[in-house]
Every structure is written in C-alpha cells, then in structure tokens.
Design a protein around this motif. Structure first.
Motif, PDB file in Angstrom:
ATOM      1  N   LEU A  35     -23.204  32.736   2.293  1.00 14.65           N
ATOM      2  CA  LEU A  35     -22.467  33.748   3.040  1.00 14.65           C
ATOM      3  C   LEU A  35     -21.988  34.765   2.020  1.00 14.65           C
ATOM      4  N   ILE A  36     -22.483  35.989   2.147  1.00 12.88           N
ATOM      5  CA  ILE A  36     -22.173  36.981   1.128  1.00 12.88           C
ATOM      6  C   ILE A  36     -21.580  38.228   1.753  1.00 12.88           C
ATOM      7  N   GLY A  37     -20.635  38.820   1.056  1.00 17.54           N
ATOM      8  CA  GLY A  37     -19.993  40.043   1.524  1.00 17.54           C
ATOM      9  C   GLY A  37     -18.758  40.316   0.693  1.00 17.54           C
ATOM     10  N   GLU A  38     -18.240  41.514   0.821  1.00 15.49           N
ATOM     11  CA  GLU A  38     -17.053  41.892   0.053  1.00 15.49           C
ATOM     12  C   GLU A  38     -15.807  41.223   0.628  1.00 15.49           C
ATOM     13  N   SER A  39     -14.688  41.370  -0.052  1.00 16.96           N
ATOM     14  CA  SER A  39     -13.430  40.830   0.445  1.00 16.96           C
ATOM     15  C   SER A  39     -13.119  41.430   1.814  1.00 16.96           C
ATOM     16  N   GLY A  40     -12.684  40.570   2.756  1.00 14.84           N
ATOM     17  CA  GLY A  40     -12.379  41.037   4.092  1.00 14.84           C
ATOM     18  C   GLY A  40     -13.558  41.060   5.036  1.00 14.84           C
ATOM     19  N   SER A  41     -14.705  40.548   4.581  1.00 10.61           N
ATOM     20  CA  SER A  41     -15.899  40.570   5.432  1.00 10.61           C
ATOM     21  C   SER A  41     -15.940  39.422   6.433  1.00 10.61           C
ATOM     22  N   GLY A  42     -15.066  38.431   6.259  1.00 11.74           N
ATOM     23  CA  GLY A  42     -15.018  37.315   7.193  1.00 11.74           C
ATOM     24  C   GLY A  42     -15.631  36.031   6.677  1.00 11.74           C
ATOM     25  N   LYS A  43     -16.013  36.000   5.423  1.00  5.21           N
ATOM     26  CA  LYS A  43     -16.676  34.817   4.854  1.00  5.21           C
ATOM     27  C   LYS A  43     -15.767  33.593   4.898  1.00  5.21           C
ATOM     28  N   SER A  44     -14.603  33.709   4.294  1.00  7.08           N
ATOM     29  CA  SER A  44     -13.703  32.559   4.206  1.00  7.08           C
ATOM     30  C   SER A  44     -13.167  32.155   5.573  1.00  7.08           C
ATOM     31  N   LEU A  45     -12.911  33.127   6.440  1.00 11.64           N
ATOM     32  CA  LEU A  45     -12.450  32.795   7.792  1.00 11.64           C
ATOM     33  C   LEU A  45     -13.506  31.986   8.540  1.00 11.64           C
ATOM     34  N   THR A  46     -14.770  32.308   8.300  1.00 15.39           N
ATOM     35  CA  THR A  46     -15.848  31.548   8.935  1.00 15.39           C
ATOM     36  C   THR A  46     -15.810  30.096   8.490  1.00 15.39           C
ATOM     37  N   THR A  47     -15.653  29.867   7.193  1.00 15.37           N
ATOM     38  CA  THR A  47     -15.632  28.486   6.699  1.00 15.37           C
ATOM     39  C   THR A  47     -14.379  27.748   7.167  1.00 15.37           C
ATOM     40  N   LEU A  48     -13.256  28.442   7.258  1.00 15.90           N
ATOM     41  CA  LEU A  48     -12.039  27.807   7.758  1.00 15.90           C
ATOM     42  C   LEU A  48     -12.200  27.431   9.231  1.00 15.90           C
ATOM     43  N   ALA A  49     -12.902  28.271   9.989  1.00 21.30           N
ATOM     44  CA  ALA A  49     -13.162  27.949  11.396  1.00 21.30           C
ATOM     45  C   ALA A  49     -14.056  26.728  11.512  1.00 21.30           C
ATOM     46  N   VAL A  50     -15.011  26.588  10.605  1.00 23.12           N
ATOM     47  CA  VAL A  50     -15.913  25.434  10.613  1.00 23.12           C
ATOM     48  C   VAL A  50     -15.128  24.139  10.410  1.00 23.12           C
ATOM     49  N   LEU A  51     -14.074  24.196   9.614  1.00 20.33           N
ATOM     50  CA  LEU A  51     -13.276  23.009   9.320  1.00 20.33           C
ATOM     51  C   LEU A  51     -12.051  22.869  10.228  1.00 20.33           C
ATOM     52  N   GLY A  52     -11.862  23.825  11.127  1.00 21.25           N
ATOM     53  CA  GLY A  52     -10.678  23.778  11.982  1.00 21.25           C
ATOM     54  C   GLY A  52      -9.403  24.025  11.213  1.00 21.25           C
ATOM     55  N   LEU A  53      -9.465  24.897  10.201  1.00 23.01           N
ATOM     56  CA  LEU A  53      -8.322  25.144   9.330  1.00 23.01           C
ATOM     57  C   LEU A  53      -7.806  26.580   9.413  1.00 23.01           C
ATOM     58  N   LEU A  54      -8.077  27.264  10.506  1.00 25.64           N
ATOM     59  CA  LEU A  54      -7.612  28.638  10.631  1.00 25.64           C
ATOM     60  C   LEU A  54      -6.080  28.698  10.597  1.00 25.64           C
ATOM     61  N   PRO A  55      -5.528  29.726   9.962  1.00 29.03           N
ATOM     62  CA  PRO A  55      -4.059  29.858   9.910  1.00 29.03           C
ATOM     63  C   PRO A  55      -3.460  30.012  11.301  1.00 29.03           C
ATOM     64  N   ARG A  56      -2.190  29.694  11.400  1.00 27.83           N
ATOM     65  CA  ARG A  56      -1.468  29.825  12.665  1.00 27.83           C
ATOM     66  C   ARG A  56      -1.557  31.279  13.151  1.00 27.83           C
ATOM     67  N   GLY A  57      -1.822  31.464  14.423  1.00 27.43           N
ATOM     68  CA  GLY A  57      -1.903  32.801  14.988  1.00 27.43           C
ATOM     69  C   GLY A  57      -3.306  33.373  15.003  1.00 27.43           C
ATOM     70  N   ILE A  58      -4.246  32.686  14.380  1.00 25.86           N
ATOM     71  CA  ILE A  58      -5.643  33.120  14.385  1.00 25.86           C
ATOM     72  C   ILE A  58      -6.453  32.062  15.129  1.00 25.86           C
ATOM     73  N   THR A  59      -7.245  32.496  16.087  1.00 27.23           N
ATOM     74  CA  THR A  59      -7.964  31.557  16.949  1.00 27.23           C
ATOM     75  C   THR A  59      -9.465  31.809  16.918  1.00 27.23           C
ATOM     76  N   ALA A  60     -10.210  30.777  17.273  1.00 24.95           N
ATOM     77  CA  ALA A  60     -11.668  30.867  17.306  1.00 24.95           C
ATOM     78  C   ALA A  60     -12.174  30.563  18.706  1.00 24.95           C
TER      79      ALA A  60
END
Length: 265
Positions: A35-60
């Motif tokens: 998964l490649i892209g600049e900061s803010g492209s959604g890379k880390s959020l995607t992986t956090l969603a895969v693990l069910g680790l999204l921060p409070r207030g952010i939903t998938a």
C-alpha cells in the motif's frame, strides 16, 4: 487461499468526512501486497480497519474478511481472538509500540502464552524467537528495556512479537522508516526471509516506492483515500498509468538498487 478480502471499505469521521473511499483488495497466502501513497492517503487507516483498531469517532463500512472472520461490526471479543492469531502488525516506531516499563523478554512472552507455553518452554521460546530475528545475545536483549536497545534492535523485537503466534497475515506499517539506510536494508531482508519461510500473506505500507518494489509482488497506489492504480509492482515501476504513480516513480531515487528492472523480485 485468500487470507484478506476487503470489499468496498469506506472509513469516515463522525462528521461524515470520507478518509478511505470504497477500497477493495485481496491478499492470498504467500502473497505480498504493498500500500503506497503520501501521508494522509489512507494507508494506515486501512490497516487499522483491517485489525479493528480505528480510533474512537472513526468508523468503517463495507466488508473486511480476515481469515474467515468479518471484522467490520465484530465484537471486541472476536477482534481480540483474531489479533495475533490471524493477523499481527509491526508499526513504524517500536519505541512507542513497545511498553517502556517492561523488559523485552516479558513483552515477547505475552503472545507466546496464548499458545499455551509456560515455564522453561516459554523461556526457551522467547530465546528462539529473538534468535529467529537475528538478534545477538538474545538473553541480554530479553532482560533489556526498550530504551536500552537501538532502533534496529527494538524493531526486531517488535517483529518477533508479531510473528510469535504464526499469524496468517503480517501487516508492516512503515517498519523501516525510522531506521538508517543500512539497518533498513537488513530489516527488509529479514522480513523477506521470515515471511517466505512461513508462507505468510503480507500487507506492506510505505510512502517509498523503492521499499515497496523491494519487498512486494503487487501494489495499490492510494491518493486521498482512493485507489488510483494497482497491479504488479514491476509493471507500476516500468509503465505507471496514473500521473500520481508517475510522480512516485520519478521521486524514488533508489529504485535501481531496490530491484533489477530487467528481471523479477
């Protein structure tokens, strides 16, 4: 065998701002996806969603199926069972990922206890895990606190912890960014060797196309939360179709040393 199947993943803030937009991807056993892209492209959020680790207030919304378990909407009990057993993650900065008040051996023992190990068998498993990530003096490392180790040593401990329960999927989120160039190369070689030996699926997150080209087979290029291009890494390097991918290729100064463009990885 498909290990990770993501379909129509959308990640939003509580206010409705879309951070990841209708993303779909699959990773099979033994495959490596970048998964490649600049900061803010959604890379880390995607992986956090895969693990069910999204921060409070952010939903998938959408579907994220990991080793047969639906992650979106899963209970915390279900997610706890999946993490470590089916998927594990190595983060960018192990100094913050590791508990600063706990010796490395004790931290590494935690996931190993899930496999039913205790006593002498547990102690030996900790030593073996540290040796597998090529840490010299494993007994000394096991007795050390994170601040007493170098950045490369801490990242190897984090990798040992991630691999301790033999997960089907390893998520590596910018695991070499905080390391100097020589240590970075050693870490990439180590990850490559260990996941190949274990026939693991890998999702490798990076802003650096040279790193992704070195370690993965396929890549998804993310920009502002959307996939703008995907395909075999060599194809993306040799003939990028999207203007954003072209800019990533032109800015990657180490591509020639990362892979032989006349061959395959």
């Amino acid at each position: 065998m498909t290990v990770l199947d993501v379909q129509g993943l959308t990640v939003r803030t509580a206010e409705g701002t879309v951070l990841v937009d209708n993303l779909s991807l699959t990773v099979g056993r033994g495959e490596r996806l970048g998964l490649i892209g600049e900061s803010g492209s959604g890379k880390s959020l995607t992986t956090l969603a895969v693990l069910g680790l999204l921060p409070r207030g952010i939903t998938a919304t959408g579907s994220v199926e990991l080793a047969g378990t639906q992650i979106v909407g899963a209970s915390e009990k279900q997610l706890t069972a999946v993490r470590g057993r089916d998927a594990a993650v190595v983060f960018q900065e192990p100094l913050t990922a590791l508990d600063p008040l706990m010796r490395a051996g004790r931290q590494l023992a935690e996931p190993l206890r899930r496999r039913g190990l205790k006593g002498a068998a547990l102690k030996q498993a900790v030593t073996d895990a540290l040796e597998q990530v090529r840490l010299p003096e494993p007994d000394r490392i096991a007795r050390s606190f994170p601040h007493e180790m170098s950045g490369g040593q801490r990242q190897r401990v984090a990798l040992a912890m991630a691999l301790a329960c033999d997960p089907a999927l390893l998520i590596a989120d910018e695991p070499t960014t905080a390391l100097d160039v020589s240590v970075q190369a050693e870490m990439l070689d180590l990850i490559d060797t260990l996941v190949r030996e274990r026939d693991m699926a890998v999702v490798f997150v990076s802003h650096d196309l040279a790193v992704v080209a070195r370690i993965t087979d396929r890549a998804v290029v993310l920009r502002a939360g959307r996939a703008v291009e995907e395909g075999p890494v060599l194809d993306l390097v040799r003939a990028p179709g999207h203007a954003y991918t072209k800019s990533l290729v032109s800015s990657a100064q180490r591509l020639e040393s990362a892979l032989d463009l006349g061959g395959t990885r």
